[in-house]
Scaffold this motif. Structure first.
Motif: not given
Length: 201
Positions: A34-42, A50-58, A192-201
């Motif tokens: 998977p592609l990953s990203s890390e941050n500090y919140y909460l 992200i393991y897969d996306m609609d179309g190409e995962l790059d 966050l999951a809802e948003l990412m799914q809407k964007e093709g994740v």
């Protein structure tokens, strides 16, 4: 009868092993990185994968999704965290029992908090803020509060004092404080999951 029964059990076990082998071969034959990203919140480290996306995962496509997700996370942190001075929660806690206009996010989480407080008979209570404030985990020299101090703080805990009127919230006890830490992270993860799914994740 016993032989038939044993044979049937052996047949079921053999089928189960065969199914397991098929799943193992088809499901695990390809290793997905998977592609990953890390941050500090909460007040904690947050990681997105992200393991897969609609179309190409790059990396370019994924980075846009990560940026949008972190922007939403930042907004929710500013809204729901009691350690952010301008958040809805901080404004409610410092309003001395007065009405405070809040966002739809805050309304959702507070209403859910009341629901789970009712379901648990008050064992879970989002007005625990006066108590959690006694432990300063960010201090260089944190101390355990005295029992008398804890008891005094507990006297201001009670979800039934939360009042909601339209998009406004207040606490009937001016010394009470909200702490959404026990529920907000799950809510943020869902958003966050809802948003990412809407964007093709």
């Amino acid at each position: 009868m016993t032989r038939i029964h044993i044979s049937r059990i052996r047949y079921i076990i053999a089928c189960a092993i065969l199914v397991l082998l098929i799943i193992t071969q088809t499901g695990c034959s390809k290793s997905i990185e998977p592609l990953s990203s890390e941050n500090y919140y909460l007040d904690t480290t947050c990681s997105l994968f992200i393991y897969d996306m609609d179309g190409e995962l790059d990396e370019d496509n994924a980075q846009k999704v990560f940026d949008d997700a972190w922007e939403l996370c930042r907004e929710l942190d500013k809204t729901l965290s009691k350690t952010v001075d301008v958040s809805d929660v901080s404004r409610i806690n410092s309003a001395n029992g007065q009405w405070v206009e809040v966002s739809e996010y805050t309304l959702d989480v507070v209403k859910a908090g009341i629901k789970y407080s009712e379901m648990s008979g008050g064992d879970f209570d989002i007005t625990i803020g006066t108590v959690t404030d006694l432990w300063d985990y960010h201090s260089d020299n944190p101390e355990v509060p005295s029992q008398a101090t804890i008891d005094e703080a507990l006297s201001h805990v009670g979800y039934k004092q939360i009042r909601i009127q339209g998009n406004q919230i207040k606490l009937s006890d001016p010394k009470a404080k909200l702490d959404l830490g026990g529920i907000a992270k799950g809510y943020v993860a869902d958003k966050l999951a809802e948003l990412m799914q809407k964007e093709g994740v």
